[in-house]
Design an enzyme around this catalytic site. Structure first.
Site, mmCIF file in Angstrom:
data_model
loop_
_atom_site.group_PDB
_atom_site.id
_atom_site.type_symbol
_atom_site.label_atom_id
_atom_site.label_comp_id
_atom_site.label_asym_id
_atom_site.label_seq_id
_atom_site.Cartn_x
_atom_site.Cartn_y
_atom_site.Cartn_z
ATOM 1 N N LYS A 139 -35.354 -2.428 -45.323
ATOM 2 C CA LYS A 139 -34.027 -2.429 -44.707
ATOM 3 C C LYS A 139 -33.103 -3.224 -45.599
ATOM 4 O O LYS A 139 -33.393 -4.386 -45.915
ATOM 5 C CB LYS A 139 -34.122 -3.098 -43.328
ATOM 6 C CG LYS A 139 -32.797 -3.283 -42.624
ATOM 7 C CD LYS A 139 -32.925 -4.324 -41.500
ATOM 8 C CE LYS A 139 -31.622 -4.423 -40.724
ATOM 9 N NZ LYS A 139 -31.535 -5.641 -39.892
ATOM 10 N N TYR A 154 -33.274 -9.249 -47.735
ATOM 11 C CA TYR A 154 -31.946 -9.855 -47.695
ATOM 12 C C TYR A 154 -31.772 -10.861 -48.829
ATOM 13 O O TYR A 154 -32.379 -11.927 -48.803
ATOM 14 C CB TYR A 154 -31.760 -10.581 -46.360
ATOM 15 C CG TYR A 154 -31.456 -9.699 -45.178
ATOM 16 C CD1 TYR A 154 -31.334 -8.319 -45.314
ATOM 17 C CD2 TYR A 154 -31.282 -10.242 -43.908
ATOM 18 C CE1 TYR A 154 -31.054 -7.502 -44.218
ATOM 19 C CE2 TYR A 154 -30.988 -9.445 -42.818
ATOM 20 C CZ TYR A 154 -30.875 -8.081 -42.976
ATOM 21 O OH TYR A 154 -30.599 -7.291 -41.897
#
Lengths: 301, 301, 301, 301, 301
Positions: free
Chosen positions: A200, A166
């Site tokens: 992810k 992220y």
């Protein structure tokens, strides 16, 4: 349609391959794709995420949903894993999320502290661990230091390592923001360079160009952007996350483009459980329809 | 009336279950509820807390009060536990408070440093350990790091872990304050996500809405708020703390609503011992009257 | 006259009791009181403290003074202990001071770093260790962290732990200053809560009331203040320090009031050795006259 | 002429005494004095220090100079020691400098990080280790923490510990500066209190009085100042460093006064090698003439 | 033409000499020179570096290029080494890059965190490890601390240590910038003082003189500057890096001057692979032509 790297060429040791094989070929659609249910929002955002569907506040309800929906895994923090996973142990793979934080202080210097170890994951029967890396944060030194230990433990214990890559922090905000194509592309590459087995990412937004490096300050189609991100991840399997709830059509389009680009699967939480049970199951079915069209690594053995 | 989770479904190992069973069924009302006497105010606030009743400055007096009053446990810091608990060892369970701080510097970056270990608690014959987690503090990384070690040691040594989940720090002050419904609800959930066996919270104030996230910026009754907090704690037993001394009626009302919501019990200090001995005992009796109406887990075996 | 807790009720293990008994009953007046000679000013303030009596710059001179004066112990940093204590080993108990700092940088964030371990004290034949805790300092987390290790080592090795409990730092300055009644009282309690066997405090000044909490913003006599401080220390033996040189009468009054309040003894350095040898011995004799009037724990065995 | 402490009274263990005896009586003038050649300027200042005599950039040249000049030791960082000392092993004692830094960032918060361990020194056949302590630096906590480990390792391995006691940092700058009498005197005492076997100081400047504590704000002769500094070091042997190149006469005067005050020797680098080889040897000879007049501890055995 | 130190005089232990010998005499031109291919730009700069030649985004492509081009080694981060090196194991030496960072936050306080250990390098069959040291950074303490562990592990495991010695941070910017002659010269010396076996530097720019120390504020030719840098590195082998892509002629000139000055070789990445495959191979051939003219240590044995 791009291909996705085969389990046999990822440099996995026997333990990692065993567990990833279990997740990808013995659960969900058994076709090498993955649909994961993340459930750490109670820590990351607080109970407000459950106000849309109060039943979802109950981890037991969510665990049942993961089993019934045929998910490839459910991601939990250590506390909920210890209190609730036993009831469904073996029925759905557990991804133990190793770090996390509240969203109370500002994200300017974002860092996600560790709450559990890879050994905890082994003890609980988990098939993977999850780690949030805030790419670009001013606190990168501390982040990388704790990540390094996790990576090494995961290797030693044969536990697949899924990195929540992220982009975050003041510098990223000044360079296009956390879901710009630039930021997501860099995050995918960083996870790969640093040894994630699976990464992810958020879906990239090529139109967010304010402050990005020159190479990204050009016209890219959404498909070109997600294609590039999957390529940057190279031999790291890639999952696209759902993020905050948005319209179903937008979500399904995002899912389709990601699989087209060579992603291994999806990790959708709020879009799944911030609605009544029946609607959740219907939405899951539509996601699985897409995943069914993109079998991965069928050639293996 | 809400129910409270049974000891059998909390994911406890044998040591934790043994000790929690002892606290909840072999002391106090023997009915699964709990009334705890916290006595760490000499460190947290300094001797000024004893000016209302100088006798309370003597830890020996307080330990006797815990025995005579039929409390389920007394919470002490390591120094007082080593010097005074021996005299009453076995007569009332000891909760060794593992961290604490003075209130001399500002709470903007609140962090409560460790002073003792779970092994100290074992050595002293304690039946639980207490840990203060400042939810939302800018010092969260350090807080979570030391908490993680405590959680792991507690599991390894079979020692129940009670988390004092206290919202604190500049960001919380800007979002409704430390006893807003939002803050208390988030704190209860955080403790549960991170593996507390028992969580101690302040009673929530739904009327404190300045700066809280939208979901909490609505009309909630006091009962609805405490109900939600207990639900957020899910399989983590919940205790409500008394805080600074207030009128007895307000305190008893708070106690009643908490038990109605499914709390396991109360942890009241200053409201108990900041008065003469006879008055303390009378107030304790009124609290126990309430607890007697909410037997917990009677069905177990 | 207040009583002082007996060695038998302090929760001491055999090693700690052995060594404290040696200090209190086999040296000095052999009556349970104590007169200590601290000699760490060369580090804490620099050589300027010796300009009043240059002979005092020589640690050998000071060690002889401790022996001749019949002190119960001499407190030294590791360097001087290693270089000078051997010559007098066994003739006067050694208190190894484990931490210390220069006074060159500001005290706003005061922290006293460790220079030696409890194991060093054992090796050198010391009978106690000393630790400076800056109560209320913004650096409390680091202070408590290193203290925790010292406390645990002292318990494990049976070594009495004397805490120099010194209020310090910006917040204390804003709340009455480092020798206000409020600050000294809180410091004594903190040392007790955190497991000191003996606490050294400055004499409290109840007239310093600017900024203190309300409970302390009232008229207290000097005797009432020192009485309260000794009570706050409860089962922690209390020593009063001399501080910078002041008039002998003021010092003797301070000594008398402290013993009256239940203190165990005195720890006077500069007031002793910042004068010629004969004067030093005469002043020591006057202090011992006072101590002789307050035998402690004579009832034991 | 002041005397210098004998090796037999410094509290040395057998390993430390063996190695110091070798340095002081089996090298140099074999008379208990010492002349050391420090060669860590390439790290501390960068290659610019070699521009005056480019040959001095070659560590091999410097090592030969140490042998030919009859030095009592050469001080090197780990990298140069590993690459160059082997060629001259045993011919001149090695002092392994354990810490060091570049002069690129400001010295306001000066700290000298560790680059090697005492065990490295043992492995390389060194007879002493050197440690730079920045007395008075705001980074004192980190400095003392790493020093503590060095001191303990040096004791355990019987390795003499030479402390470069250098006042440094913003607070020192405000109190007379780094070579004021006040600062140097405090530094010598600090090294002694904290267990140095040998301390290296800059020559004190009593005329630098702006901002010094009152005791130092008076007329002191240069000789009185260096006398006091040696007394502050008590049983710690004292070396005076040369510093940046200055006139030879000034240097020789400094050397003479230091020996007169009771110093053990000199540690001169740039003044030696920032000139042609012949001039270097001639200057060394003049230093040794002085040292020959001050034999130390001849009475030993 | 300057000579380059022989492997036999670098103070190497058997493991380090074995591996350096393999790199320098059993790969590339087998003549003691080296041409390395660095491939950590995906982490250091992000995927934007691959936009000029998208094929270069594939680590497999780059590894093949290293084999086909006859490089002496390829430098990879742990993630890519684990996923891609196996396919070419033994065909080209692996240099495991142990630390690295993104370029998202500012370089003012540059620090490159560790991602792998020397033991990882051993496990992966690497022949050297790489470490980025930011010379002059305000974060030098943390940098040196992690470097120290790497240096010690490398010695213990017999693994050659290549230091990327990069001046960086606010102070360097104020003193001529990161590729001034002053900065590069200091960096080379620092690596040598601190025990690097090989040092990688940028080519020095003597014309960047704004703010440099006086000694560097003079006219130096480019050749004089690189000569001095090689001399500052003394017995540390020196590699010159290519940096961002520039014209081929400039690059070849830089290569020639470096070899003339006594460098061991070159480490060129973007200049090699930011073009089509054929052009890459042609450019490599021209670099090797130069290296062929400067055989190193042929006299060894």
């Amino acid at each position: 349609m791009k291909t996705c790297p085969d389990l046999g060429e990822l440099g996995l040791n026997a333990g990692k391959k065993t567990r990833l094989h279990r997740i990808l070929y013995q659960f969900g659609l058994h076709n090498g794709t993955a649909l994961f249910l993340p459930y750490d929002q109670g820590l990351e955002h607080g109970p407000r995420d459950f106000f849309a569907n109060l039943t979802a506040s109950d981890p037991g309800y969510i665990a049942r949903l993961a089993v019934e929906g045929g998910f490839n895994g459910i991601a939990l923090q250590i506390g909920l894993a210890e209190k609730f996973y036993w009831d469904y142990a073996g029925e759905v793979p557990l991804i133990l999320k190793l770090n996390g934080k509240t969203d109370i202080p500002s994200d300017d210097q974002a860092l996600s502290p560790l709450h559990a170890t890879v050994a905890d994951a082994v003890r609980l029967g988990a098939d993977a661990v999850g780690y949030t890396m805030y790419v670009g944060t001013p606190a990168a030194e501390a982040d990388f230091a704790q990540y390094r230990q996790v990576r090494d433990d995961a290797r030693r214990l044969g536990m697949p390592l899924i990195v929540w890559a992220y982009p975050r922090g003041t510098a990223i905000e000044a360079k296009g923001g956390k879901d710009s194509f630039y930021a997501v592309d860099y995050a995918a590459r960083t996870a790969s360079e640093l040894g994630a087995d699976v990464v992810k990412v958020n879906f990239p937004h090529p139109e967010k160009r304010a402050g990005v490096p020159r190479a990204y300050d050009a016209e890219f189609s959404t498909q070109a952007a997600i294609d590039a991100v999957v390529q940057s991840a190279n031999r790291t399997l890639l999952l696209v996350s759902g993020g905050a709830q948005a319209g179903d059509d937008a979500m399904l389009d995002k899912a389709r483009r990601s699989m087209e680009a060579g992603a291994t699967g999806l990790i959708f939480g709020r879009n799944v459980w911030q609605r009544a049970h029946g609607e959740s199951m219907a939405f899951v079915a539509r996601l699985q329809e897409i995943l069914a069209k993109y079998p991965r690594g069928g050639e293996q053995r």
